[in-house]
Design a protein around this motif. Structure first.
Motif, PDB file in Angstrom:
ATOM      1  N   GLN A 210     -14.263 -17.511  -9.015  1.00  0.00           N
ATOM      2  CA  GLN A 210     -14.029 -16.255  -8.302  1.00  0.00           C
ATOM      3  C   GLN A 210     -12.559 -16.056  -7.956  1.00  0.00           C
ATOM      4  OE1 GLN A 210     -17.049 -15.057  -5.324  1.00  0.00           O
ATOM      5  NE2 GLN A 210     -17.966 -17.067  -5.685  1.00  0.00           N
ATOM      6  N   ASN A 211     -11.792 -17.169  -7.948  1.00  0.00           N
ATOM      7  CA  ASN A 211     -10.372 -17.101  -7.613  1.00  0.00           C
ATOM      8  C   ASN A 211      -9.579 -17.972  -8.577  1.00  0.00           C
ATOM      9  OD1 ASN A 211     -10.402 -15.710  -4.753  1.00  0.00           O
ATOM     10  ND2 ASN A 211     -12.009 -17.278  -4.690  1.00  0.00           N
ATOM     11  N   TYR A 212      -8.327 -17.609  -8.754  1.00  0.00           N
ATOM     12  CA  TYR A 212      -7.391 -18.426  -9.515  1.00  0.00           C
ATOM     13  C   TYR A 212      -6.122 -18.538  -8.696  1.00  0.00           C
ATOM     14  CZ  TYR A 212      -4.719 -20.356 -13.406  1.00  0.00           C
ATOM     15  OH  TYR A 212      -3.965 -21.176 -14.219  1.00  0.00           O
ATOM     16  N   ASN A 213      -5.735 -19.789  -8.390  1.00  0.00           N
ATOM     17  CA  ASN A 213      -4.589 -20.018  -7.500  1.00  0.00           C
ATOM     18  C   ASN A 213      -4.729 -19.245  -6.198  1.00  0.00           C
ATOM     19  OD1 ASN A 213      -3.398 -21.815  -9.207  1.00  0.00           O
ATOM     20  ND2 ASN A 213      -1.791 -20.435  -9.923  1.00  0.00           N
ATOM     21  N   ASN A 214      -5.962 -19.257  -5.652  1.00  0.00           N
ATOM     22  CA  ASN A 214      -6.290 -18.614  -4.381  1.00  0.00           C
ATOM     23  C   ASN A 214      -6.171 -17.095  -4.413  1.00  0.00           C
ATOM     24  OD1 ASN A 214      -6.805 -21.102  -3.065  1.00  0.00           O
ATOM     25  ND2 ASN A 214      -4.602 -21.385  -2.731  1.00  0.00           N
ATOM     26  N   THR A 215      -6.081 -16.523  -5.612  1.00  0.00           N
ATOM     27  CA  THR A 215      -6.053 -15.070  -5.769  1.00  0.00           C
ATOM     28  C   THR A 215      -7.367 -14.612  -6.383  1.00  0.00           C
ATOM     29  OG1 THR A 215      -3.655 -15.087  -6.096  1.00  0.00           O
ATOM     30  CG2 THR A 215      -4.852 -13.147  -6.877  1.00  0.00           C
ATOM     31  N   PRO A 216      -8.007 -13.573  -5.840  1.00  0.00           N
ATOM     32  CA  PRO A 216      -9.276 -13.120  -6.408  1.00  0.00           C
ATOM     33  C   PRO A 216      -9.154 -12.796  -7.898  1.00  0.00           C
ATOM     34  CG  PRO A 216      -8.919 -12.093  -4.282  1.00  0.00           C
ATOM     35  CD  PRO A 216      -7.645 -12.820  -4.613  1.00  0.00           C
ATOM     36  N   ALA A 217     -10.109 -13.287  -8.664  1.00  0.00           N
ATOM     37  CA  ALA A 217     -10.157 -13.065 -10.114  1.00  0.00           C
ATOM     38  C   ALA A 217     -11.612 -13.201 -10.533  1.00  0.00           C
ATOM     39  CB  ALA A 217      -9.278 -14.074 -10.852  1.00  0.00           C
ATOM     40  N   GLY A 218     -12.342 -12.114 -10.424  1.00  0.00           N
ATOM     41  CA  GLY A 218     -13.785 -12.155 -10.586  1.00  0.00           C
ATOM     42  C   GLY A 218     -14.267 -12.558 -11.949  1.00  0.00           C
ATOM     43  N   ARG A 219     -14.253 -13.858 -12.221  1.00  0.00           N
ATOM     44  CA  ARG A 219     -14.825 -14.498 -13.412  1.00  0.00           C
ATOM     45  C   ARG A 219     -14.082 -14.229 -14.717  1.00  0.00           C
ATOM     46  NH1 ARG A 219     -18.480 -13.879  -8.849  1.00  0.00           N
ATOM     47  NH2 ARG A 219     -19.737 -15.772  -8.862  1.00  0.00           N
ATOM     48  N   ILE A 220     -12.992 -13.482 -14.693  1.00  0.00           N
ATOM     49  CA  ILE A 220     -12.168 -13.307 -15.887  1.00  0.00           C
ATOM     50  C   ILE A 220     -10.734 -13.050 -15.452  1.00  0.00           C
ATOM     51  CG2 ILE A 220     -12.692 -10.817 -16.076  1.00  0.00           C
ATOM     52  CD1 ILE A 220     -12.604 -11.267 -19.179  1.00  0.00           C
ATOM     53  N   ALA A 221      -9.788 -13.695 -16.125  1.00  0.00           N
ATOM     54  CA  ALA A 221      -8.378 -13.582 -15.746  1.00  0.00           C
ATOM     55  C   ALA A 221      -7.509 -13.794 -16.976  1.00  0.00           C
ATOM     56  CB  ALA A 221      -8.032 -14.610 -14.675  1.00  0.00           C
ATOM     57  N   ARG A 222      -6.254 -13.401 -16.856  1.00  0.00           N
ATOM     58  CA  ARG A 222      -5.286 -13.665 -17.922  1.00  0.00           C
ATOM     59  C   ARG A 222      -4.128 -14.466 -17.347  1.00  0.00           C
ATOM     60  NH1 ARG A 222      -3.620  -8.594 -21.214  1.00  0.00           N
ATOM     61  NH2 ARG A 222      -2.232  -8.162 -19.451  1.00  0.00           N
ATOM     62  N   LEU A 223      -3.724 -15.508 -18.095  1.00  0.00           N
ATOM     63  CA  LEU A 223      -2.658 -16.396 -17.656  1.00  0.00           C
ATOM     64  C   LEU A 223      -1.432 -16.209 -18.549  1.00  0.00           C
ATOM     65  CD1 LEU A 223      -4.723 -19.689 -17.214  1.00  0.00           C
ATOM     66  CD2 LEU A 223      -4.538 -17.722 -15.658  1.00  0.00           C
ATOM     67  N   THR A 224      -0.274 -16.384 -17.956  1.00  0.00           N
ATOM     68  CA  THR A 224       0.961 -16.370 -18.734  1.00  0.00           C
ATOM     69  C   THR A 224       1.111 -17.722 -19.447  1.00  0.00           C
ATOM     70  OG1 THR A 224       2.364 -17.292 -16.997  1.00  0.00           O
ATOM     71  CG2 THR A 224       1.976 -14.905 -16.949  1.00  0.00           C
ATOM     72  N   GLY A 225       2.144 -17.824 -20.259  1.00  0.00           N
ATOM     73  CA  GLY A 225       2.398 -19.064 -20.987  1.00  0.00           C
ATOM     74  C   GLY A 225       2.745 -20.241 -20.103  1.00  0.00           C
ATOM     75  N   THR A 226       3.028 -19.984 -18.818  1.00  0.00           N
ATOM     76  CA  THR A 226       3.331 -21.068 -17.885  1.00  0.00           C
ATOM     77  C   THR A 226       2.111 -21.505 -17.072  1.00  0.00           C
ATOM     78  OG1 THR A 226       3.948 -19.582 -16.085  1.00  0.00           O
ATOM     79  CG2 THR A 226       5.682 -20.204 -17.661  1.00  0.00           C
ATOM     80  N   GLY A 227       0.979 -20.796 -17.243  1.00  0.00           N
ATOM     81  CA  GLY A 227      -0.219 -21.106 -16.479  1.00  0.00           C
ATOM     82  C   GLY A 227      -0.393 -20.275 -15.235  1.00  0.00           C
ATOM     83  N   ALA A 228       0.571 -19.403 -14.949  1.00  0.00           N
ATOM     84  CA  ALA A 228       0.472 -18.537 -13.774  1.00  0.00           C
ATOM     85  C   ALA A 228      -0.465 -17.369 -14.056  1.00  0.00           C
ATOM     86  CB  ALA A 228       1.850 -18.010 -13.393  1.00  0.00           C
ATOM     87  N   LEU A 229      -1.058 -16.829 -13.011  1.00  0.00           N
ATOM     88  CA  LEU A 229      -1.904 -15.654 -13.134  1.00  0.00           C
ATOM     89  C   LEU A 229      -1.056 -14.455 -13.560  1.00  0.00           C
ATOM     90  CD1 LEU A 229      -4.915 -14.912 -12.585  1.00  0.00           C
ATOM     91  CD2 LEU A 229      -4.163 -14.089 -10.345  1.00  0.00           C
ATOM     92  N   ASP A 230      -1.523 -13.710 -14.571  1.00  0.00           N
ATOM     93  CA  ASP A 230      -0.817 -12.526 -15.044  1.00  0.00           C
ATOM     94  C   ASP A 230      -1.302 -11.331 -14.225  1.00  0.00           C
ATOM     95  OD1 ASP A 230       0.377 -10.452 -16.356  1.00  0.00           O
ATOM     96  OD2 ASP A 230      -0.682 -10.731 -18.256  1.00  0.00           O
ATOM     97  N   ASN A 231      -0.477 -10.885 -13.320  1.00  0.00           N
ATOM     98  CA  ASN A 231      -0.878  -9.817 -12.409  1.00  0.00           C
ATOM     99  C   ASN A 231      -0.928  -8.445 -13.080  1.00  0.00           C
ATOM    100  OD1 ASN A 231      -1.175 -11.459 -10.068  1.00  0.00           O
ATOM    101  ND2 ASN A 231       1.054 -11.565  -9.885  1.00  0.00           N
ATOM    102  N   SER A 232      -0.437  -8.331 -14.318  1.00  0.00           N
ATOM    103  CA  SER A 232      -0.541  -7.059 -15.030  1.00  0.00           C
ATOM    104  C   SER A 232      -1.943  -6.857 -15.609  1.00  0.00           C
ATOM    105  CB  SER A 232       0.495  -6.998 -16.163  1.00  0.00           C
ATOM    106  OG  SER A 232       0.181  -7.920 -17.202  1.00  0.00           O
ATOM    107  N   PHE A 233      -2.762  -7.894 -15.542  1.00  0.00           N
ATOM    108  CA  PHE A 233      -4.153  -7.820 -15.979  1.00  0.00           C
ATOM    109  C   PHE A 233      -5.000  -7.625 -14.732  1.00  0.00           C
ATOM    110  CE2 PHE A 233      -8.201  -9.808 -17.339  1.00  0.00           C
ATOM    111  CZ  PHE A 233      -8.413  -9.148 -18.540  1.00  0.00           C
ATOM    112  N   SER A 234      -5.460  -6.398 -14.521  1.00  0.00           N
ATOM    113  CA  SER A 234      -6.104  -6.049 -13.263  1.00  0.00           C
ATOM    114  C   SER A 234      -7.548  -5.639 -13.493  1.00  0.00           C
ATOM    115  CB  SER A 234      -5.346  -4.909 -12.579  1.00  0.00           C
ATOM    116  OG  SER A 234      -5.989  -4.528 -11.393  1.00  0.00           O
ATOM    117  N   THR A 235      -8.480  -6.502 -13.055  1.00  0.00           N
ATOM    118  CA  THR A 235      -9.907  -6.236 -13.236  1.00  0.00           C
ATOM    119  C   THR A 235     -10.567  -5.707 -11.969  1.00  0.00           C
ATOM    120  OG1 THR A 235     -10.469  -8.512 -12.647  1.00  0.00           O
ATOM    121  CG2 THR A 235     -10.080  -8.041 -14.976  1.00  0.00           C
ATOM    122  N   GLY A 236      -9.787  -5.423 -10.951  1.00  0.00           N
ATOM    123  CA  GLY A 236     -10.374  -5.019  -9.682  1.00  0.00           C
ATOM    124  C   GLY A 236     -11.178  -6.157  -9.094  1.00  0.00           C
ATOM    125  N   THR A 237     -12.406  -5.881  -8.682  1.00  0.00           N
ATOM    126  CA  THR A 237     -13.255  -6.952  -8.162  1.00  0.00           C
ATOM    127  C   THR A 237     -13.862  -7.784  -9.293  1.00  0.00           C
ATOM    128  OG1 THR A 237     -15.141  -5.428  -8.076  1.00  0.00           O
ATOM    129  CG2 THR A 237     -13.828  -5.713  -6.061  1.00  0.00           C
TER     130      THR A 237
END
Length: 468
Positions: A210-237
């Motif tokens: 439900q979260n990635y790095n303590n940031t909400p990411a409802g079961r699907i997320a996109r990561l940058t090449g460094t492993g950080a959460l890609d905030n330009s990928f916005s799934t809402g809830t």
């Protein structure tokens, strides 16, 4: 004036397919197949041989535990010898560019040699001792993905890799050591079941988190090449209710994302176990599917844009579809994909075999009433007769006539070209230079995949052919 190139080229391909999509390919027969356990994943090598892994301990009556390789016809490849092999299940496999095999799972050793939950095998099936993971992960590994640089993404239920903090996802160097350039930090707070790598190197992950790095990411997320959460990928809830999670992800050529699993809501919109997202993470409302009545395990986007879905379901809307279905590019049920009675039990995975066929693996023992021991090859898409271009360069238009067995080449410019024909192992079969429109009479090669390489001195066009 047409040039006729020598017939010693033989047959590269017969690409006019008449078999109906959804039907079983009878030329692939694994015998009794895997014994009373699951096939978890399959992988097709460039030479058409098929790696099969899972929880089985026998294959076609032989003691073959957890990992086997099959010939193109489904028979056991006896040149692949793992000895006693792994001491526990292999749940996923990847292939590096040199043909070496990355296996992951819950095992602790291979033929008595310690190798914690991840190992690399040589093409012969022996352990590659040069692959050094140190202490490896401190928990099971469920997924593996190899990037174009042979770096290895792994996901599972671990918190350390070789003593370094990594929560449930990590990237390794091709040698097996931890890649410190990819740091998931706190990472996902639940399991990752699916990974897909975009052409730009960003990684899409799906699962139960439900979260990635303590940031909400409802079961699907996109990561940058460094492993950080890609905030330009916005799934809402994203996916938040009544869920197992996202089990499989595949990418369309236009960058849209198909995700399947078990869920009924995406960012406030009612859905049924399958969604298509825009490249920014937003729900694509133009993709509308009937309800899948149970969990989806694997999704695969065909070159035409159609989608094949496999899993635990027995119906799509009001239409019976036993654990496999085809969809049109807009998400509606593809009536031309007819699996008959389909699979008699769960299908875990589907992977492309060639331009018109796919391999499925799972817990089933029959497909449309025909015995198949947990692995089968099916027809997934009729092919129009045009070869498959492997890159964007187009020096010539190529076509194949199944009736006359003539392969035709029509250069786009009036210049000299060189044609080379190679098998999947890169062995040269034929090479010749020609000018102008040309035709090649083709007769005879055994079944398999071949490559025709056209060169004009500056650019290269590669066309893949399949001899069935």
């Amino acid at each position: 004036m047409k040039t006729f190139i020598s017939t010693i080229v033989l047959v590269l391909a017969s690409l006019t397919i008449t078999a109906q999509p959804g039907t079983l390919d009878p030329t692939f027969n694994p015998g009794s197949g895997a014994n009373n356990e699951y096939v978890r994943r399959t992988l097709v090598q460039p030479d058409g041989k098929i790696l099969v892994c899972g929880t089985f301990t026998q294959f076609n009556g032989q003691n073959k535990a957890y990992l086997v390789r099959l010939n193109q016809d489904g028979s056991l490849d006896e040149t692949f010898n793992t000895g006693n092999g792994f001491n526990a299940a292999v749940v996923d496999i990847g292939l590096q560019s040199d043909g070496k095999i990355i296996a992951v799972g819950s095992f602790a050793n291979f033929n008595g040699t310690p190798t914690e939950r991840i190992a690399r095998l040589n093409t012969s099936g022996t352990l590659d001792g040069s692959f050094n993971i140190g202490l490896g992960p401190n928990g099971s590994v469920a997924r593996v993905l190899i990037d174009p640089s042979d770096r290895i993404y792994i996901a599972g239920n671990f918190t350390l890799f070789n003593g370094t903090f990594r929560t449930r996802i990590a990237r390794l160097q091709p040698s097996g050591s931890l890649d410190n350039g990819f740091d998931s930090s706190v990472g996902p707070d639940g399991l990752v079941y699916a990974m897909a790598l975009q052409p730009d190197g960003k990684l899409i992950i799906g699962g139960s988190f439900q979260n990635y790095n303590n940031t909400p990411a409802g079961r699907i997320a996109r990561l940058t090449g460094t492993g950080a959460l890609d905030n330009s990928f916005s799934t809402g809830t994203g996916i938040v209710s009544n869920v197992v999670g996202v089990m499989s992800i595949d990418l369309q050529q236009d960058g849209k994302i198909i995700a399947g699993g078990k869920f009924d809501n995406f960012n406030g919109t009612t859905v049924s176990n399958l969604v298509r997202l825009h490249s920014n993470g937003q729900l694509d409302a133009q993709f509308s599917t009937a309800a899948f009545n149970e969990q989806i395990e694997s999704v695969y986007v065909l070159p035409s844009g159609k989608v094949i879905i496999v899993g635990r379901f027995t119906a799509v809307g009001s239409t019976s579809r036993n654990r496999i279905a085809g969809l049109n590019a807009n998400g509606t049920l593809d009536a031309s994909f007819n699996p008959g009675t389909g699979s008699n039990s769960i299908v875990n995975h589907l992977v492309k075999y060639d331009q018109s066929k796919a391999i499925i693996g799972g817990y089933f023992t029959t497909y449309n009433g025909t015995s198949r021991g947990r692995v089968a090859r099916i027809n997934v898409e009729a092919v129009s007769g045009m070869p498959e271009n492997e890159n964007n360069v187009k020096l010539a238009d190529c076509s194949w006539s199944n009736n006359s067995q003539i392969f035709s080449i029509k250069p786009r410019k009036d210049n000299k070209l060189e044609i080379s024909v190679l098998d999947v192992n890169g062995h040269l079969i034929f090479r010749q230079s020609f000018s102008g429109e040309s035709v090649i009479p083709l007769f005879g090669l055994k079944g398999g995949t071949y490559h025709c390489v056209l060169r004009d001195g500056r650019e290269v066009q590669t066309v893949r052919f399949i001899k069935l």
